[in-house]
Scaffold this motif. Structure first.
Motif, PDB file in Angstrom:
ATOM      1  N   PHE A 109      36.923  40.295  29.587  1.00 28.24           N
ATOM      2  CA  PHE A 109      37.022  41.368  29.143  1.00 28.24           C
ATOM      3  C   PHE A 109      37.065  41.699  28.393  1.00 28.24           C
ATOM      4  N   PRO A 110      36.820  42.301  27.162  1.00 28.15           N
ATOM      5  CA  PRO A 110      37.073  43.219  26.306  1.00 28.15           C
ATOM      6  C   PRO A 110      38.075  44.365  26.992  1.00 28.15           C
ATOM      7  N   GLN A 111      38.887  44.969  27.276  1.00 21.42           N
ATOM      8  CA  GLN A 111      39.454  45.782  27.501  1.00 21.42           C
ATOM      9  C   GLN A 111      38.571  47.270  27.432  1.00 21.42           C
ATOM     10  N   GLU A 112      37.637  47.281  26.890  1.00 20.16           N
ATOM     11  CA  GLU A 112      37.382  48.569  26.669  1.00 20.16           C
ATOM     12  C   GLU A 112      35.517  48.104  27.631  1.00 20.16           C
ATOM     13  N   ASP A 113      35.104  46.755  28.485  1.00 20.95           N
ATOM     14  CA  ASP A 113      34.320  46.521  29.329  1.00 20.95           C
ATOM     15  C   ASP A 113      34.733  46.948  30.282  1.00 20.95           C
ATOM     16  N   TYR A 114      35.664  47.256  30.680  1.00 18.69           N
ATOM     17  CA  TYR A 114      36.350  47.028  32.618  1.00 18.69           C
ATOM     18  C   TYR A 114      35.770  48.318  33.343  1.00 18.69           C
ATOM     19  N   ILE A 115      35.469  48.073  34.624  1.00 22.55           N
ATOM     20  CA  ILE A 115      34.779  48.884  35.314  1.00 22.55           C
ATOM     21  C   ILE A 115      35.660  48.334  36.408  1.00 22.55           C
ATOM     22  N   LEU A 116      36.936  49.159  36.896  1.00 19.32           N
ATOM     23  CA  LEU A 116      37.753  48.824  38.206  1.00 19.32           C
ATOM     24  C   LEU A 116      37.471  49.790  39.034  1.00 19.32           C
ATOM     25  N   TYR A 117      37.765  48.839  39.620  1.00 15.68           N
ATOM     26  CA  TYR A 117      37.615  48.572  41.592  1.00 15.68           C
ATOM     27  C   TYR A 117      38.954  48.385  42.400  1.00 15.68           C
ATOM     28  N   GLU A 118      39.814  50.010  42.823  1.00 13.95           N
ATOM     29  CA  GLU A 118      40.932  48.947  43.171  1.00 13.95           C
ATOM     30  C   GLU A 118      40.481  49.058  44.973  1.00 13.95           C
ATOM     31  N   LEU A 119      41.425  48.484  45.320  1.00 21.87           N
ATOM     32  CA  LEU A 119      41.348  47.634  46.477  1.00 21.87           C
ATOM     33  C   LEU A 119      42.260  47.187  46.912  1.00 21.87           C
ATOM     34  N   HIS A 120      42.918  47.190  48.327  1.00 21.64           N
ATOM     35  CA  HIS A 120      44.298  47.290  49.373  1.00 21.64           C
ATOM     36  C   HIS A 120      43.345  45.717  50.298  1.00 21.64           C
ATOM     37  N   VAL A 121      44.132  45.021  50.095  1.00 21.33           N
ATOM     38  CA  VAL A 121      43.790  43.768  50.817  1.00 21.33           C
ATOM     39  C   VAL A 121      43.879  43.528  52.644  1.00 21.33           C
ATOM     40  N   GLY A 122      44.157  44.303  52.873  1.00 23.98           N
ATOM     41  CA  GLY A 122      45.150  44.151  54.395  1.00 23.98           C
ATOM     42  C   GLY A 122      43.576  45.380  54.619  1.00 23.98           C
ATOM     43  N   THR A 123      43.341  46.128  53.859  1.00 25.47           N
ATOM     44  CA  THR A 123      42.207  47.156  54.538  1.00 25.47           C
ATOM     45  C   THR A 123      40.668  47.895  53.594  1.00 25.47           C
ATOM     46  N   PHE A 124      40.488  46.255  52.972  1.00 28.02           N
ATOM     47  CA  PHE A 124      38.765  46.308  52.109  1.00 28.02           C
ATOM     48  C   PHE A 124      38.017  45.670  53.508  1.00 28.02           C
TER      49      PHE A 124
END
Length: 608
Positions: A109-124
Motif C-alpha cells: 500500500f502507499p504509506q499514507e493508507d496504512y492502518i496499523l495493528y501491533e501484535l506480539h506473536v506469543g500472546t496474540f
C-alpha cells in the motif's frame, strides 16, 4: 559503500548453482572451521577482510552446525537463519528458497493508507505461533486493518520474551514456528490484502546467547547506550558491522517479503561517520525496490524530535520513511486524566494534544521542564504519512508496573474518545492488539532466561524500577510463566456487549476514515484546532475541496455545548454515545452549536 542486494552473502546459504556457501566474519581469529552436529569438520579459508569461507558441494539442508574458533570452543552462527534448540544450540542449515510464494500480484500500500495493528506473536493467540496468527487474519481484515506490525521475532533466550532481547538477528524465533512458518504468515497476509511490518532491533542485542563479540568487533566502547557498549557502526572494523545490519534488513524484505521495518530506538545507533547507517539502509532499500518493483518502508522509533531522521538525504536527512510519535500519546493520555508525573509532567491536557495534531512534535524547540533543556525542532515540512500515532503500544502498556491497558484505567466513554482521537489524526494510526474490543488482560514484561544469575538480575531490576509504586502490590516476576500467560488476549471478551460495542466503534471509525477523502488524505496544511480549556473540549477540523469534517471531543464529566459558527448545514457522521456503540447518555446534536455528552466524541460533516 554498497553491498549486494539480490541475495544473501553472509552465513550458510544454499544455492542451486554454487552449492552451500559458508561465510563467517572473524577478522581477529587465527582459525575458524565449521563443525557439523555429527562431528564432521570442514576447513574455512580467510580472505583479506577477515571473512572465513568455503563451499560445501553436497546438500546439507536440515543439518545442524557450529563454528569452532581457534581449535577450542564451538559457537552458533552469527548469521544463523534458525536456532531450533535455542540460543546456545546448533544452527540449522535452512533453504529459504523452498517456499513457493503465492503473492506475485501483491503490491504494498502507499504509506499514507496504512492502518496499523501491533501484535506480539506469543500472546496474540492461545497457541502463540505464526500459524495461529494466520487464523486471525479474516478478523483483522473485517476490522479494517491493512497492516500488522509484528513485535521482534529474532531468536531470543527461551520461549517467552517481548523480542527486544534477541541475539540472532537473522534467525526466526523457534517457539513461534521458525523461518518457514513466518514465510507462510507473510504470504497469507498478502493474500488477505494485509501488509506486514516487522519490528527489528539494531541498536543492541540481549545479554544471553550474545556470541557476536566472540567472533568480531561488533560493539565499541566509543559510545555507551542503556544496554551497554554501542553497536559498532563508525569505529574500527565498522564497515563489516554495517554490512551485517544492511544485509539483515534486506533479508526481511527480499527473502521474507516483509513490506516495512519498524526500527527500534534509532537514536541509540551512535554514528558520527560521514554517512549515517540509516542513510545507507535507505539507499539499499531503494536499490532493492528498483530490482523487485516493490515498495518498502523504514519507520523509526526515535526519542529526539529531530526531523533529520525522516528528511530525505538531499536536504541533509537520513531518509527514514516515518517515525512513531510518543508525544501524541503522552498528550492524549494526560487529556483523559493520566497523572502528570515522570515524562507526562511535560504535557498540558488538551492544549498539547491540539498542538500535536497540527505540529506533530509537541516539543519542537520549546523548553522541556522534565528534560531541563530546550528540545526538538520543527516538523513543518514533513508529511502526515511520516508519523505514526497511537493511544497504546507495547512500551506504554508493558512498561507500567502492572501492565494495565486503557480498558482498566479509563472509563468506557474515554476509551471511545481515545479511539476517535487516534483515528481522526492526520497521521498513520496504530492499534495495539486487543484495544479494539477493550481487552482487560494486562500486557506485562516477561522473559525466560536460562541463565539463573541473569534471571535473578532481571527480577531485582524490575522490582527496583518500581520500588516507589508498589503500595500493596509487587511488580510481577518477569520469569514466572504466569506473567506471560496472563498477558495473552482473552478473545472470549468479544462475546460481551460492551466489548463488541467497542469493536464496532473501531470498525466504523476505520471504515469512515477510508471513505472520506478529507479524512484519509493526510494533508497537514488543512488541519486546524480550537482548544476550549474551561469546557475540557477540543475541536479538530480537517477539510478538502468537497467537505469539511469537524471532530468534537469532550474530555470532561459534564455535558458541553460547543459554539460553531458557519453558514452551512452540519450533518452528523458519528457519535461515540450512539446505542450502536453501547452509549448510555443522550447523543450529541446540532442547534446553534454542538451539544456533547460527557466523555464523548462526535464527528460532523459540511459539504462544500
Amino acid at each position: 559503500m554498497k553491498w549486494q542486494t539480490d541475495k544473501r552473502t553472509l552465513g550458510v546459504n544454499v544455492t542451486a548453482s554454487e552449492g552451500t556457501l559458508v561465510t563467517v566474519w572473524a577478522p581477529l581469529q587465527e582459525d575458524v572451521v565449521i563443525v557439523l552436529e555429527d562431528g564432521t569438520v570442514r576447513k574455512l579459508n580467510r580472505d583479506k577482510k577477515g571473512y572465513w569461507k568455503t563451499t560445501l558441494n553436497e546438500s546439507l539442508v536440515g543439518h545442524k552446525y557450529k563454528f569452532r574458533i581457534n581449535g577450542e570452543d564451538t559457537f552458533p552462527d552469527p548469521c544463523s537463519l534458525y536456532q531450533p534448540d535455542g540460543v546456545h544450540g546448533y544452527s540449522e542449515i535452512t533453504d529459504l528458497n523452498e517456499h513457493q510464494w503465492q503473492d506475485t500480484n501483491w503490491r504494498n500500500f502507499p504509506q499514507e493508507d496504512y492502518i496499523l495493528y501491533e501484535l506480539h506473536v506469543g500472546t496474540f493467540t492461545p497457541e502463540g505461533t505464526f500459524d495461529a496468527v494466520i487464523g486471525k487474519l479474516d478478523y483483522l481484515s473485517d476490522l479494517g486493518v491493512n497492516a500488522i506490525e509484528v513485535m521482534p521475532i529474532a531468536q531470543f533466550p527461551g520461549d517467552r520474551n517481548w523480542g527486544y532481547d534477541g541475539v540472532f538477528p537473522y534467525a526466526v524465533q523457534h517457539s513461534y514456528g521458525g523461518p518457514k512458518a513466518f514465510q507462510r504468515l507473510v504470504d497469507a497476509c498478502h493474500q488477505k490484502g494485509i501488509a506486514v511490518v516487522l519490528d527489528v532491533v539494531y541498536n543492541h542485542l540481549g545479554p544471553e546467547g550474545n556470541y557476536l563479540e566472540t567472533y568480531a568487533p561488533y560493539f565499541t566502547d566509543k559510545y555507551h547506550t542503556p544496554w551497554g557498549k554501542a553497536v559498532n557502526v563508525d569505529d574500527a572494523y565498522s564497515d563489516e558491522v554495517r554490512r551485517y545490519i544492511v544485509e539483515n534488513m534486506l533479508l526481511w524484505f527480499r527473502d521474507f517479503h516483509v513490506d516495512a521495518l519498524r526500527l527500534d530506538a534509532v537514536h541509540a545507533l551512535k554514528d558520527l561517520g560521514a554517512k549515517h547507517i540509516l542513510q545507507s539502509m535507505r539507499e539499499h532499500t531503494d536499490l532493492l525496490s528498483s530490482h523487485t518493483g516493490r515498495n518498502y518502508y523504514l519507520i523509526g522509533e526515535c526519542d529526539l524530535n529531530d526531523v533529520r531522521y525522516i528528511n530525505e538525504a538531499k536536504i541533509g536527512g537520513y531518509g527514514l520513511h516515518g517515525q512513531w510519535i510518543d508525544e501524541f500519546h503522552h498528550a492524549l493520555r494526560v487529556s483523559v486524566g493520566e497523572k502528570r508525573q515522570g515524562y507526562y509532567s511535560d504535557f498540558e491536557p488538551i492544549a498539547h494534544l491540539a498542538k500535536s495534531y497540527v505540529d506533530a512534535y509537541v516539543y519542537d524547540g520549546l523548553y522541556s521542564p522534565h528534560r531541563k533543556k530546550t528540545f526538538g525542532n520543527k516538523a513543518s515540512a514533513a508529511e502526515g504519512r511520516q508519523f505514526v500515532v497511537f493511544s497504546q503500544n507495547h512500551d506504554q502498556v508493558g512498561n507500567r508496573m502492572l501492565g494495565e491497558r486503557s480498558s482498566v484505567l479509563y472509563s468506557f466513554g474515554l476509551q471511545k474518545v481515545m479511539a476517535t482521537a487516534v483515528l481522526a489524526a492526520p497521521y498513520l494510526p496504530m492499534l495495539f492488539m486487543g484495544e479494539e474490543y477493550g481487552e482487560t488482560q494486562p500486557f506485562q514484561y516477561f522473559v525466560s532466561h536460562t541463565d539463573a544469575q541473569l534471571a535473578e538480575a532481571v527480577r531485582k531490576g524490575r522490582k527496583e524500577e518500581f520500588k516507589d509504586f508498589h503500595g500493596e502490590q509487587e511488580a510481577p516476576d518477569p520469569m514466572d510463566a504466569s506473567t506471560f500467560y496472563r498477558s495473552k488476549l482473552n478473545w472470549n471478551l468479544l462475546a460481551g456487549e460492551h466489548h463488541y460495542g467497542m469493536w464496532r466503534l473501531y470498525k466504523t471509525l476505520i471504515a469512515l476514515r477510508k471513505q472520506h477523502a478529507a479524512w484519509h488524505t493526510l494533508d497537514r496544511t488543512r488541519v486546524e484546532t480550537v482548544v476550549l480549556g474551561p469546557q475540557q473540549s477540543l475541536i479538530l477540523n480537517r477539510w478538502d475541496e468537497n467537505e469539511s469534517l469537524f471532530f468534537f471531543f469532550n474530555f470532561g464529566k459534564q455535558q458541553q455545548c460547543i459554539p460553531v459558527n458557519n453558514d452551512y448545514p452540519m450533518h452528523k457522521v458519528l457519535d461515540t454515545e450512539s446505542p450502536l456503540f453501547m452509549g448510555t447518555r443522550e447523543e450529541s446534536y446540532y442547534k446553534d452549536g454542538i451539544t456533547l455528552s460527557p466523555e464523548s466524541a462526535a464527528i460532523y460533516r459540511i459539504s462544500l
